[in-house]
Design an enzyme around this catalytic site. Structure first.
Site, PDB file in Angstrom:
ATOM      1  CG  HIS A   1      -0.189   0.192   2.613  1.00 15.20           C
ATOM      2  ND1 HIS A   1       0.140   0.944   2.634  1.00 15.20           N
ATOM      3  CD2 HIS A   1       0.085  -0.475   3.994  1.00 15.20           C
ATOM      4  CE1 HIS A   1       0.618   1.108   3.974  1.00 15.20           C
ATOM      5  NE2 HIS A   1       0.652  -0.354   4.307  1.00 15.20           N
TER       6      HIS A   1
ATOM      7  CD  GLU B   1      -2.942  -6.818  13.153  1.00  8.59           C
ATOM      8  OE1 GLU B   1      -4.069  -7.085  13.576  1.00  8.59           O
ATOM      9  OE2 GLU B   1      -2.452  -5.764  13.536  1.00  8.59           O
TER      10      GLU B   1
END
Length: 170
Positions: free
Chosen positions: A10, A86
């Site tokens: 990102h 995560e």
């Protein structure tokens, strides 16, 4: 037969505020522009993924949307995998292994350090830490998406927004 994977980190996100969950961070205006530069660069290289899978975290989702728009990929077709936030490198590998066999090219958009670990695991090549907005292209020969694992790919290119000049984007 070869298949190609594009791993995208990102772009630059806002700093984490005291009362803001890490998941909720969005791209900065600089991040949006960097994602657009990368998307234009990939478009100029005639890269057209058959599938884009992204973390649902806003900063990854926004990066995927901006890159997709630049590539002419239908934004509504982007798939979101909650495990990519995560979930660790295993979650990314599971997402790659689930790419439909008819796909020749796939793009995955996510977070560091997982995307860097993933690229190094798949290729056994050291790339250091992927910078914000960077993309790594990896080609796999004579394997299916379901068969991709460690040391099965080769890096074809690695580029970050800061490496691009205006001429590269046109």
């Amino acid at each position: 037969m070869s298949i190609t994977l594009y791993i995208v980190r990102h772009a630059k996100a806002e700093d984490r505020a005291i009362f803001m969950a890490d998941f909720d961070r969005k791209l900065t205006s600089e991040g949006v522009m960097a994602a657009a530069r990368i998307g234009r660069y990939l478009h100029g290289k005639a890269i057209q993924p058959d599938i884009i899978v992204s973390s649902p975290a806003p900063r990854a989702k926004e990066t995927a949307n901006v890159v997709a728009e630049q590539l002419g990929y239908e934004v509504a077709q982007i798939q979101f995998d909650e495990k990519l936030f995560e979930g660790g490198p295993k979650a990314y590998l599971a997402a790659i292994n689930a790419v439909p066999s008819a796909s020749q090219t796939a793009m995955i958009v996510g977070h560091n350090p997982d995307v860097t670990y993933l690229a190094e695991f798949l290729t056994h090549q050291r790339i250091n830490s992927m910078s914000k907005g960077a993309v790594v292209g990896i080609t796999f020969e004579d394997v299916t998406w379901a068969e991709i694992s460690g040391r099965t790919g080769s890096i074809t290119f690695q580029i970050a927004p800061k490496q691009l000049s205006i001429n590269d984007e046109l």
